[in-house]
Design a protein around this motif. Structure first.
Motif, PDB file in Angstrom:
ATOM      1  N   PRO A 125     -12.970  11.810   3.524  1.00  0.00           N
ATOM      2  CA  PRO A 125     -11.815  11.886   2.651  1.00  0.00           C
ATOM      3  C   PRO A 125     -10.439  11.390   3.013  1.00  0.00           C
ATOM      4  O   PRO A 125      -9.781  11.193   1.964  1.00  0.00           O
ATOM      5  CB  PRO A 125     -11.378  13.469   2.975  1.00  0.00           C
ATOM      6  N   LEU A 126     -10.281  10.564   3.965  1.00  0.00           N
ATOM      7  CA  LEU A 126      -9.102   9.862   4.362  1.00  0.00           C
ATOM      8  C   LEU A 126      -9.517   8.260   4.576  1.00  0.00           C
ATOM      9  O   LEU A 126     -10.587   8.003   4.989  1.00  0.00           O
ATOM     10  CB  LEU A 126      -8.550  10.183   5.808  1.00  0.00           C
ATOM     11  N   SER A 127      -8.536   7.538   3.865  1.00  0.00           N
ATOM     12  CA  SER A 127      -8.707   5.990   3.956  1.00  0.00           C
ATOM     13  C   SER A 127      -8.198   5.455   5.379  1.00  0.00           C
ATOM     14  O   SER A 127      -7.269   6.114   6.041  1.00  0.00           O
ATOM     15  CB  SER A 127      -7.945   5.460   2.839  1.00  0.00           C
ATOM     16  N   HIS A 128      -9.033   4.299   5.548  1.00  0.00           N
ATOM     17  CA  HIS A 128      -8.573   3.449   6.734  1.00  0.00           C
ATOM     18  C   HIS A 128      -8.419   2.095   6.443  1.00  0.00           C
ATOM     19  O   HIS A 128      -8.814   1.783   5.368  1.00  0.00           O
ATOM     20  CB  HIS A 128      -9.294   3.687   7.898  1.00  0.00           C
ATOM     21  N   GLU A 129      -7.557   1.215   6.832  1.00  0.00           N
ATOM     22  CA  GLU A 129      -7.257   0.028   6.539  1.00  0.00           C
ATOM     23  C   GLU A 129      -8.396  -0.879   6.626  1.00  0.00           C
ATOM     24  O   GLU A 129      -8.560  -2.036   5.964  1.00  0.00           O
ATOM     25  CB  GLU A 129      -5.978  -0.499   7.170  1.00  0.00           C
ATOM     26  N   VAL A 185      -4.147  -5.154   1.689  1.00  0.00           N
ATOM     27  CA  VAL A 185      -2.840  -4.409   1.576  1.00  0.00           C
ATOM     28  C   VAL A 185      -3.352  -2.934   1.051  1.00  0.00           C
ATOM     29  O   VAL A 185      -2.619  -2.113   1.536  1.00  0.00           O
ATOM     30  CB  VAL A 185      -2.014  -5.209   0.635  1.00  0.00           C
ATOM     31  N   GLN A 186      -4.288  -3.076   0.069  1.00  0.00           N
ATOM     32  CA  GLN A 186      -4.603  -1.753  -0.466  1.00  0.00           C
ATOM     33  C   GLN A 186      -5.338  -0.564   0.525  1.00  0.00           C
ATOM     34  O   GLN A 186      -4.806   0.222   0.497  1.00  0.00           O
ATOM     35  CB  GLN A 186      -5.808  -1.871  -1.551  1.00  0.00           C
ATOM     36  N   GLY A 187      -5.913  -1.316   1.304  1.00  0.00           N
ATOM     37  CA  GLY A 187      -6.406  -0.305   2.532  1.00  0.00           C
ATOM     38  C   GLY A 187      -5.209   0.321   3.240  1.00  0.00           C
ATOM     39  O   GLY A 187      -5.316   1.432   3.676  1.00  0.00           O
ATOM     40  N   ILE A 188      -4.430  -0.586   3.441  1.00  0.00           N
ATOM     41  CA  ILE A 188      -3.044   0.110   4.532  1.00  0.00           C
ATOM     42  C   ILE A 188      -2.583   0.765   3.625  1.00  0.00           C
ATOM     43  O   ILE A 188      -1.977   1.935   4.145  1.00  0.00           O
ATOM     44  CB  ILE A 188      -2.253  -1.236   4.895  1.00  0.00           C
ATOM     45  N   ILE A 189      -2.216   0.485   2.279  1.00  0.00           N
ATOM     46  CA  ILE A 189      -1.142   1.626   1.651  1.00  0.00           C
ATOM     47  C   ILE A 189      -1.965   2.838   1.383  1.00  0.00           C
ATOM     48  O   ILE A 189      -1.458   4.087   1.458  1.00  0.00           O
ATOM     49  CB  ILE A 189      -0.884   0.836   0.253  1.00  0.00           C
ATOM     50  N   ALA A 190      -3.206   2.813   1.065  1.00  0.00           N
ATOM     51  CA  ALA A 190      -4.208   3.941   0.818  1.00  0.00           C
ATOM     52  C   ALA A 190      -4.031   4.820   2.185  1.00  0.00           C
ATOM     53  O   ALA A 190      -4.156   6.175   2.008  1.00  0.00           O
ATOM     54  CB  ALA A 190      -5.554   3.477   0.282  1.00  0.00           C
ATOM     55  N   LEU A 244       3.293  -2.537  -4.722  1.00  0.00           N
ATOM     56  CA  LEU A 244       1.837  -2.124  -4.305  1.00  0.00           C
ATOM     57  C   LEU A 244       1.550  -0.571  -4.010  1.00  0.00           C
ATOM     58  O   LEU A 244       0.388  -0.362  -4.221  1.00  0.00           O
ATOM     59  CB  LEU A 244       1.446  -2.937  -3.219  1.00  0.00           C
ATOM     60  N   VAL A 245       2.480   0.036  -3.770  1.00  0.00           N
ATOM     61  CA  VAL A 245       2.485   1.306  -3.133  1.00  0.00           C
ATOM     62  C   VAL A 245       1.972   1.983  -4.633  1.00  0.00           C
ATOM     63  O   VAL A 245       1.240   2.848  -4.755  1.00  0.00           O
ATOM     64  CB  VAL A 245       3.599   2.028  -2.709  1.00  0.00           C
TER      65      VAL A 245
END
Length: 970
Positions: A124-128, A534-539, A612-613
């Motif tokens: 359920p949680l994203s990581h970079e 970047v998507q992974g970081i912001i997610a 990007l956010v």
């Protein structure tokens, strides 16, 4: 609230997992306060019955996840020969060990299917670094089986593993331990196919996973997998070995001082100083990938100018919206509204008054001020339409340029165009025009763009002596270390972590700042993640937010990069006070930033700290929810627009079209949304046409017509607008205009049918060179209105017919038509059309030997000059040509010069090219042959419209005359 025992985060009472660290939560006993599992009926300490927890609503998100599918090889055959208890005995340690290994990398085991395991990374949680975690988990599973086999040689466990990365719909709060599925999407099915195709004890990954991990994993390309249900074979790679970790970039701008950009800032200051010193326009384009500091440099330049008491400049800034190239001149409209003090909530009358006052403050000539105001009006949502003078793009460009020149005459002007890579083509054309044509004023045009701009405009800024492109490179290791030191000051971060940060940041300030910020946020321990995108970081950052704040970010993302409390309250269905409180919390966490000024009266404006956010948050919203949010956003914008709906038509079209698209995608009723979208597209097309953004107008009208009812009485008019836009954009549109003319005629709209016929004549003459067809359409236009009362379309039809006769050397016919056009124009007080017709009439009369035509030509010149009419270049040219033919060369040369100045003012490139050819004649008659040849070379070196062939022929003619004259002289 339910406090997480692991990290202390305060969750909602019904939460099953911690919104910060993902830990499974329990419920507090009302009697003794002990924590019990969410699904327990009684407290395990005191036995008190626990109230039934409210069944949480199913929340879905779209997420990019990495799926791991592992299946034992040959175990099914062995199980057939074993007692079920023995099967369980064999599988239990395998399940437990594999589950532990996968969870140690942050994976979630979604299900066990016999001897197969499905795990998710990013839910359920994203990581970079979810793809890397999944691949490392796959290796750990394989190594775990080897250890189990070593401990018990009778096991003989072998495995096949597939790993894929892609978008899935995630059921947030699902309980895999209870058999509840969490992920749905093709990425799961594809992973199953890859697992089946993997070699024994092998690991196959898809292309997305390979791209995300190739720097940390060694692969070899394998035979593509022909998977059931796939039209094309799936490219795959087989894992060979894990490499030493190299790391990748990370994201975000924070509160540290400017680091490593002193040279770039000095270049910006120097460009402004040069603009002031030389009183000339300067174009500076800051180019760089997201996160390299373009916006930060703008801020630093503004701050430096603001703090310097010796510097007094106008600073006007506008941004292009991230909706393709359809939002016509949005950034320019922001700039004009800011200068005039116009708010989005202003009524049309108030907005018009503010604009007129702003123009009058810098332009003292009433006629010129009126002309400029007329062309600026569409930028603020006033005026427009087919017959509007503002529909002439070159003249509009000239008027806008004159306004900025007037501002620059008062004090140096800095015009900032942000995110130019999202600008429509017409805005790019205007920025080019502004820099090329402005002169004698201190003007700095400062643009920011991603490298994608040069994919659209390969020569952007090239060849201009007054243009500078500053390409931002990553920071050096030393500068990155200084930045990290500043960012991590006062934070508890181990030295090893800062070393990894330096390697992972790779000189990108946004990445370094985002990573440092994540380390300071509460989370599951101090593990240093290894972000891949970047998507992974912001997610990952979004997933650290409480559910209500994360939802607020997503709802704001639907509204846009800039949003208002009122808009978000309408979209989220919450009181404005609660929304603003939530936004203030998000501001403190540096997801959003409050704007100092708002373009909507009484509304607080916020902006995403980085677009990007907004992009990542938007991408996580399911389509059904997107449809509803876009509808609500459109309704709020519509309620705000009032009687200036055209000003926000682009945004309305975007929101309504998005609502229709997503509603249909999930087979949901669309109600009257298509009709609303059509109206918005129609208005957006009218606005784009009025502003001269013809390509955008073509797109808007085309999309509107695609869903417009065939029997709607408005459709023929829409066809006419579409045809006009096609002609302006592509010098085409004959089929559309023919259809429009026929339908308008059937509907009894004779004036509009005549307009269509005139445009058809122009298409046939200019685009296709079919003179007979052209004259047929011009004559038909005149015939349609012959018995009709006086009107502007009737006068235009006659003037166009007269001009065609003149171009065809039919002087007597031209005189007759032009006289009729002049009479109508006088009767209707159409000064511009009268100037046009008088010029034709005068020239035609002289062609017949009637020198009284000179009076008509002079009247045309006086009228065009007095009313600031774009007919001025033609009027000067025609009078000059006649004076030259009559031998009065000096007067002719003076008139040609006036014509050139007028053409430059109105941005009439075709007239300017024609008048440059006349300059060649001037030099020829004065005996300045080298100068004449130089002018001719310049004319041939430029591109022209359909009349360019005529210009080039004139150049060749003069060249021939010079060659003959030189032979005679020798």
């Amino acid at each position: 609230m339910s406090e997480c025992a692991t990290c202390g985060f305060a969750n909602r009472p019904t939460a099953l997992y911690c919104g910060s660290c993902g830990t499974r939560l329990g419920r507090a006993c009302p009697s003794c306060g002990a924590t019990a599992e969410p699904d327990f009926a009684y407290c395990t300490v005191c036995g008190t019955a626990l109230a039934e927890a409210a069944e949480p609503a199913i929340v879905e998100e779209r997420k990019v996840v990495t799926v791991l599918f592992a299946d034992l090889v040959g175990f099914t055959g062995r199980a057939e020969q074993l007692d079920p208890e023995d099967v369980r005995r064999l599988l239990a340690p395998y399940h437990a060990r594999v589950k532990a290994e996968l969870e140690s990398f942050g994976g979630t085991v979604e299900k066990f299917i016999g001897d197969a395991i499905v795990a998710l990374f990013g839910a359920p949680l994203s990581h970079e670094d979810d793809p890397e975690r999944a691949v490392r988990g796959a290796v750990a599973v394989r190594e775990a089986l080897a250890e189990l086999n070593a401990a018990d040689p009778t096991l003989g466990l072998r495995v096949r593993i597939g790993v894929t990365t892609g978008e899935a719909v995630i059921a947030v709060g699902a309980r895999p331990s209870e058999g509840e599925g969490m992920a749905t999407g093709d990425v799961v099915n594809t992973c199953s196919r890859l697992q089946t195709a993997a070699p024994v004890d092998g690991i196959l990954v898809d292309e997305a996973t390979y791209r995300a991990t190739e720097s940390v994993v060694e692969y070899r390309e394998a035979e593509p997998v022909r998977a059931k249900g796939k039209a094309q074979p799936v490219p795959v790679w087989e894992l060979v070995a894990l490499r030493t970790r190299l790391g990748v970039d990370i994201a975000f701008r924070g509160g540290a001082g400017l680091v490593g950009r002193a040279d770039e800032l000095r270049l910006l200051r120097d460009a402004l100083a040069r603009a002031e010193r030389e009183r000339s326009p300067q174009l500076v384009t800051l180019v760089g990938a997201p996160g390299l500091g373009k916006s930060r440099l703008l801020y630093e330049l503004y701050a430096a100018l603001d703090e310097d008491p010796a510097v007094f400049v106008y600073w006007r800034q506008g941004r292009s919206l991230p909706y393709g190239d359809g939002v016509s001149f949005w950034a320019l409209g922001e700039i004009v509204k800011a200068q005039a003090g116009i708010l989005e909530s202003d009524a049309a009358e108030d907005a018009a008054g503010k604009l007129a006052a702003a123009v009058a403050a810098v332009l003292l000539d009433d006629a010129e001020a009126h002309w400029v105001t007329e062309h600026l009006s569409p930028l603020i949502g006033i005026g427009g339409g087919l017959a509007s003078p503002a529909g002439r793009r070159p003249e509009g460009f000239a008027a806008w340029r004159r306004f900025f020149e007037a501002l620059s005459e008062q004090r140096p002007l800095v015009l900032v165009f942000e995110d130019l890579h999202w600008a429509d083509e017409a805005l790019l054309d205007f920025v080019d025009h502004l820099v090329d044509w402005s002169s004698g004023v201190p003007l700095l045009v400062l643009c920011t763009a991603r490298p994608e701009l040069f994919e659209r405009r390969t020569g952007w800024g090239g060849g201009k002596r007054n243009a500078l492109t500053i390409s931002l490179s990553p920071l050096s290791d030393d500068d990155t270390a200084r930045l990290l030191t500043a960012l991590l000051a006062g934070k508890s971060v181990a030295g090893a972590e800062t070393g990894d940060l330096l390697a992972h940041a790779a000189g990108n300030p946004l990445y370094a700042e985002e990573y440092a910020r994540m380390l300071a946020d509460p989370g599951p321990g101090r593990e240093l993640p290894l972000p891949d995108t970047v998507q992974g970081i912001i997610a990952a950052r979004l997933d650290t937010l409480p559910a209500d704040e994360k939802a607020l970010v997503g709802e704001a993302a639907v509204v846009g990069k800039v949003f208002w409390v009122g808009a978000l309250a309408a979209v989220a269905g919450q009181p404005a006070a609660e929304v603003e409180e939530g936004l203030l919390r998000l501001e403190r966490k540096e997801f959003v930033r409050r704007e100092r000024r708002s373009s909507v009266a009484g509304e607080t404006a916020f902006v995403f700290r980085h677009v990007l956010v907004r992009d990542v948050a938007y991408g996580q919203i399911p389509r059904r929810r997107r449809a509803e949010l876009h509808r609500l956003a459109a309704e709020w914008v519509e309620s705000l627009a009032g009687d200036r709906s055209e000003d926000v038509a682009d945004l309305l079209a975007h929101h309504y079209l998005s609502a229709v698209e997503y509603a249909r995608a999930v087979r949901q009723s669309v109600g009257d949304l298509p009709e609303r979208a059509r109206r918005a597209l129609h208005d957006a097309g009218e606005r784009a046409l009025a502003l001269g953004s013809y390509t955008a107008a073509v797109r808007f009208f085309r999309e509107a017509l695609a869903s417009w009812p065939q029997d709607d009485p408005v459709r023929p008019r829409l066809l006419l607008r579409y045809g006009q836009a096609l002609f302006r954009a592509e010098e085409e549109g004959a089929d559309v205009l023919s259809e429009a003319a026929a339908e308008l005629l059937d509907a009894g709209e004779l004036e509009l049918a005549a307009e269509a016929e005139v445009l058809l004549g122009d298409v046939m003459l200019i685009a296709r060179g079919q003179r007979d067809e052209a004259v047929r359409h011009f004559e038909h236009a005149v015939e349609l209105l012959a018995e009709q009362p006086p009107s502007a379309p009737k006068a235009r039809a006659l003037a166009s017919r007269a001009h065609f006769h003149l171009a065809s050397d039919e002087a007597e016919e031209a005189v007759a038509c032009a006289r009729a056009a002049v009479r109508l124009a006088e009767e209707l007080s159409l000064d511009e059309l009268r100037a046009h017709a008088l010029s034709t009439l005068g020239f035609a009369r002289v062609m017949t030997g009637d020198l009284e035509g000179l009076a008509d030509l002079r009247e045309s010149v006086d009228l065009a000059a007095r009313t600031s009419s774009p007919q001025a270049p033609r009027a000067y040219n025609n009078l000059a040509s006649v004076r030259a033919d009559l031998g009065d060369l000096e007067e002719a040369f003076g008139l040609y010069e006036e014509g050139r100045r007028a053409a430059a003012r109105f941005g009439d490139g075709l007239a300017l090219r024609w008048l440059e050819v006349e300059r060649m004649y001037e030099h020829y008659w004065r005996g300045e042959w080298d100068s004449a040849l130089a002018v001719g070379a310049g004319v041939l070196g430029t591109t022209g419209g359909p009349a360019a062939v005529v210009h080039d022929a004139d150049v060749s003619l003069v060249r021939g005359k010079i060659a003959l004259a030189r032979e005679g002289a020798e």
